[in-house]
Design a protein around this motif. Structure first.
Motif, PDB file in Angstrom:
ATOM      1  N   THR A 131     -19.483 -13.254  30.539  1.00 54.37           N
ATOM      2  CA  THR A 131     -20.666 -12.859  29.778  1.00 54.37           C
ATOM      3  C   THR A 131     -21.041 -11.416  30.091  1.00 54.37           C
ATOM      4  OG1 THR A 131     -21.468 -15.137  29.751  1.00 54.37           O
ATOM      5  CG2 THR A 131     -23.086 -13.421  29.289  1.00 54.37           C
ATOM      6  N   LEU A 132     -20.992 -11.045  31.361  1.00 52.03           N
ATOM      7  CA  LEU A 132     -21.315  -9.667  31.727  1.00 52.03           C
ATOM      8  C   LEU A 132     -20.303  -8.684  31.139  1.00 52.03           C
ATOM      9  CD1 LEU A 132     -22.491 -10.111  35.430  1.00 52.03           C
ATOM     10  CD2 LEU A 132     -23.900  -9.571  33.440  1.00 52.03           C
ATOM     11  N   ALA A 133     -19.044  -9.080  31.084  1.00 51.96           N
ATOM     12  CA  ALA A 133     -18.028  -8.218  30.461  1.00 51.96           C
ATOM     13  C   ALA A 133     -18.326  -8.032  28.975  1.00 51.96           C
ATOM     14  CB  ALA A 133     -16.636  -8.806  30.664  1.00 51.96           C
ATOM     15  N   GLN A 134     -18.740  -9.109  28.299  1.00 49.39           N
ATOM     16  CA  GLN A 134     -19.119  -9.006  26.881  1.00 49.39           C
ATOM     17  C   GLN A 134     -20.309  -8.074  26.716  1.00 49.39           C
ATOM     18  OE1 GLN A 134     -19.423 -13.358  26.016  1.00 49.39           O
ATOM     19  NE2 GLN A 134     -18.587 -12.724  24.022  1.00 49.39           N
ATOM     20  N   ILE A 135     -21.297  -8.206  27.586  1.00 49.95           N
ATOM     21  CA  ILE A 135     -22.493  -7.366  27.492  1.00 49.95           C
ATOM     22  C   ILE A 135     -22.125  -5.896  27.714  1.00 49.95           C
ATOM     23  CG2 ILE A 135     -24.703  -6.826  28.609  1.00 49.95           C
ATOM     24  CD1 ILE A 135     -25.010  -9.870  29.112  1.00 49.95           C
ATOM     25  N   ARG A 136     -21.278  -5.632  28.725  1.00 52.44           N
ATOM     26  CA  ARG A 136     -20.859  -4.249  28.972  1.00 52.44           C
ATOM     27  C   ARG A 136     -20.139  -3.668  27.756  1.00 52.44           C
ATOM     28  NH1 ARG A 136     -20.208  -6.173  34.170  1.00 52.44           N
ATOM     29  NH2 ARG A 136     -18.052  -6.785  33.848  1.00 52.44           N
ATOM     30  N   GLN A 137     -19.287  -4.476  27.134  1.00 51.28           N
ATOM     31  CA  GLN A 137     -18.572  -3.993  25.944  1.00 51.28           C
ATOM     32  C   GLN A 137     -19.548  -3.728  24.790  1.00 51.28           C
ATOM     33  OE1 GLN A 137     -15.282  -3.099  25.652  1.00 51.28           O
ATOM     34  NE2 GLN A 137     -16.063  -2.274  23.739  1.00 51.28           N
ATOM     35  N   LEU A 138     -20.496  -4.630  24.594  1.00 45.28           N
ATOM     36  CA  LEU A 138     -21.480  -4.438  23.528  1.00 45.28           C
ATOM     37  C   LEU A 138     -22.358  -3.228  23.811  1.00 45.28           C
ATOM     38  CD1 LEU A 138     -22.504  -8.143  22.854  1.00 45.28           C
ATOM     39  CD2 LEU A 138     -21.111  -6.653  21.395  1.00 45.28           C
ATOM     40  N   LEU A 139     -22.710  -3.011  25.072  1.00 44.16           N
ATOM     41  CA  LEU A 139     -23.491  -1.819  25.427  1.00 44.16           C
ATOM     42  C   LEU A 139     -22.690  -0.552  25.132  1.00 44.16           C
ATOM     43  CD1 LEU A 139     -25.220  -2.804  28.783  1.00 44.16           C
ATOM     44  CD2 LEU A 139     -26.364  -2.104  26.679  1.00 44.16           C
ATOM     45  N   ALA A 140     -21.404  -0.592  25.441  1.00 44.40           N
ATOM     46  CA  ALA A 140     -20.548   0.575  25.187  1.00 44.40           C
ATOM     47  C   ALA A 140     -20.454   0.879  23.703  1.00 44.40           C
ATOM     48  CB  ALA A 140     -19.158   0.346  25.770  1.00 44.40           C
ATOM     49  N   ASP A 141     -20.561  -0.156  22.860  1.00 44.27           N
ATOM     50  CA  ASP A 141     -20.462   0.024  21.416  1.00 44.27           C
ATOM     51  C   ASP A 141     -21.785   0.460  20.779  1.00 44.27           C
ATOM     52  OD1 ASP A 141     -17.830  -0.743  21.630  1.00 44.27           O
ATOM     53  OD2 ASP A 141     -18.176  -2.809  20.968  1.00 44.27           O
ATOM     54  N   GLU A 190     -24.200 -12.343  17.565  1.00 46.37           N
ATOM     55  CA  GLU A 190     -22.961 -12.330  16.778  1.00 46.37           C
ATOM     56  C   GLU A 190     -21.757 -12.769  17.632  1.00 46.37           C
ATOM     57  OE1 GLU A 190     -22.497  -8.381  15.261  1.00 46.37           O
ATOM     58  OE2 GLU A 190     -24.272  -8.527  13.967  1.00 46.37           O
ATOM     59  N   GLN A 191     -21.783 -12.420  18.907  1.00 41.70           N
ATOM     60  CA  GLN A 191     -20.686 -12.758  19.821  1.00 41.70           C
ATOM     61  C   GLN A 191     -20.817 -14.171  20.386  1.00 41.70           C
ATOM     62  OE1 GLN A 191     -17.940 -10.917  20.785  1.00 41.70           O
ATOM     63  NE2 GLN A 191     -18.516  -9.532  19.117  1.00 41.70           N
ATOM     64  N   GLY A 192     -21.932 -14.840  20.073  1.00 42.95           N
ATOM     65  CA  GLY A 192     -22.141 -16.197  20.559  1.00 42.95           C
ATOM     66  C   GLY A 192     -22.745 -16.261  21.953  1.00 42.95           C
ATOM     67  N   VAL A 193     -23.259 -15.155  22.449  1.00 45.34           N
ATOM     68  CA  VAL A 193     -23.920 -15.153  23.753  1.00 45.34           C
ATOM     69  C   VAL A 193     -25.357 -15.591  23.527  1.00 45.34           C
ATOM     70  CG1 VAL A 193     -24.598 -13.767  25.745  1.00 45.34           C
ATOM     71  CG2 VAL A 193     -22.420 -13.312  24.592  1.00 45.34           C
ATOM     72  N   THR A 194     -25.655 -16.809  24.003  1.00 45.03           N
ATOM     73  CA  THR A 194     -26.990 -17.377  23.762  1.00 45.03           C
ATOM     74  C   THR A 194     -27.900 -17.275  24.962  1.00 45.03           C
ATOM     75  OG1 THR A 194     -26.157 -19.551  24.384  1.00 45.03           O
ATOM     76  CG2 THR A 194     -26.122 -18.987  22.023  1.00 45.03           C
ATOM     77  N   SER A 195     -27.323 -17.125  26.144  1.00 43.37           N
ATOM     78  CA  SER A 195     -28.152 -16.956  27.336  1.00 43.37           C
ATOM     79  C   SER A 195     -27.513 -15.950  28.248  1.00 43.37           C
ATOM     80  CB  SER A 195     -28.330 -18.293  28.062  1.00 43.37           C
ATOM     81  OG  SER A 195     -27.107 -18.756  28.530  1.00 43.37           O
ATOM     82  N   LEU A 196     -28.337 -15.257  28.988  1.00 46.95           N
ATOM     83  CA  LEU A 196     -27.845 -14.232  29.895  1.00 46.95           C
ATOM     84  C   LEU A 196     -27.705 -14.805  31.296  1.00 46.95           C
ATOM     85  CD1 LEU A 196     -29.947 -11.221  28.614  1.00 46.95           C
ATOM     86  CD2 LEU A 196     -27.620 -11.821  28.030  1.00 46.95           C
ATOM     87  N   PRO A 197     -26.730 -14.334  32.044  1.00 45.52           N
ATOM     88  CA  PRO A 197     -26.511 -14.850  33.407  1.00 45.52           C
ATOM     89  C   PRO A 197     -27.591 -14.392  34.371  1.00 45.52           C
ATOM     90  CG  PRO A 197     -24.914 -13.111  32.901  1.00 45.52           C
ATOM     91  CD  PRO A 197     -25.727 -13.348  31.669  1.00 45.52           C
ATOM     92  N   ARG A 247     -31.144  -4.412  18.595  1.00 45.00           N
ATOM     93  CA  ARG A 247     -29.741  -4.195  18.208  1.00 45.00           C
ATOM     94  C   ARG A 247     -28.796  -4.906  19.186  1.00 45.00           C
ATOM     95  NH1 ARG A 247     -31.757   0.656  15.801  1.00 45.00           N
ATOM     96  NH2 ARG A 247     -31.916   1.833  17.742  1.00 45.00           N
ATOM     97  N   LEU A 248     -29.089  -4.816  20.486  1.00 41.10           N
ATOM     98  CA  LEU A 248     -28.259  -5.481  21.474  1.00 41.10           C
ATOM     99  C   LEU A 248     -28.339  -6.999  21.306  1.00 41.10           C
ATOM    100  CD1 LEU A 248     -26.378  -5.370  23.917  1.00 41.10           C
ATOM    101  CD2 LEU A 248     -28.416  -5.271  25.380  1.00 41.10           C
ATOM    102  N   ALA A 249     -29.537  -7.528  21.096  1.00 39.96           N
ATOM    103  CA  ALA A 249     -29.710  -8.976  20.909  1.00 39.96           C
ATOM    104  C   ALA A 249     -28.948  -9.454  19.680  1.00 39.96           C
ATOM    105  CB  ALA A 249     -31.181  -9.324  20.798  1.00 39.96           C
ATOM    106  N   ASP A 250     -29.000  -8.697  18.595  1.00 36.52           N
ATOM    107  CA  ASP A 250     -28.268  -9.072  17.381  1.00 36.52           C
ATOM    108  C   ASP A 250     -26.762  -9.117  17.646  1.00 36.52           C
ATOM    109  OD1 ASP A 250     -30.642  -9.257  15.996  1.00 36.52           O
ATOM    110  OD2 ASP A 250     -30.452  -7.292  14.999  1.00 36.52           O
TER     111      ASP A 250
END
Length: 181
Positions: free
Chosen positions: A114-124, A174-181, A167-170
């Protein structure tokens, strides 16, 4: 029990009678304190052994029943204290069912993904969104510090933070991340 006690009222027959009459009561009291049958039996044996030794030493015990119960109670408390020092507040076998503070390996893996997904989304995200989110959440700057650092009004910081979080929440949704670690 090789030696006979020196106390005239403390013969082996008297000892056996006391054991027959009071061992269950002493056991019950020890069990109530420790909640362990084997430890309670050990306490009973130790209490009666101490009675025999006290008699051998010539000690006069006016109320053997009360004396045995007091010794057993003290032994149970001593056992509890030594168990506390060895194991914490519970016996070792009770500790097996207690979860540790560290997450299970599966949970650690899910969190890392999940953190890897968040880092990638932040980078985008656009650079301005990334900067303001980093200042606020990674560096823990308050809105006044961010406004001063970026040279903008505090209200503009609130607005930019709100839009960047949206924007980050959206993107997370979209990536299916429903809860944060």
């Amino acid at each position: 029990m090789d030696a006979a006690p020196t106390n005239p009222d403390s013969s082996p027959a008297e000892f056996a009678r006391l054991y027959d009459n009071h061992s269950r009561e002493v056991w019950a009291m020890a069990y109530a304190r420790r909640l362990d049958r084997d430890q309670a039996m050990d306490i009973v044996q130790e209490a009666f052994l101490r009675l025999w030794r006290a008699w051998e030493a010539g000690e006069t015990i006016l109320s053997p029943r009360a004396w045995l119960l007091r010794v057993a109670r003290n032994l149970a408390e001593d056992t509890a204290k030594s168990a506390f020092h060895r194991n914490g507040t519970s016996p070792v076998d009770w500790l097996y069912g207690i979860a540790g503070r560290s997450p299970m390996p599966v949970q650690q893996l899910e969190r890392a993904e999940t953190l890897a997904q968040i880092r990638q989304l932040l980078a985008d995200l656009p650079t301005d969104d990334r900067d303001i989110l980093t200042l606020r959440y990674a560096l823990d700057y308050d809105t006044n510090q961010i406004a001063e650092l970026l040279g903008i009004q505090v209200t503009a910081v609130h607005m930019r933070l709100s839009r960047a979080r949206k924007r980050l929440a959206d993107r997370l949704a979209e990536q299916g991340v429903t809860s944060l670690p």
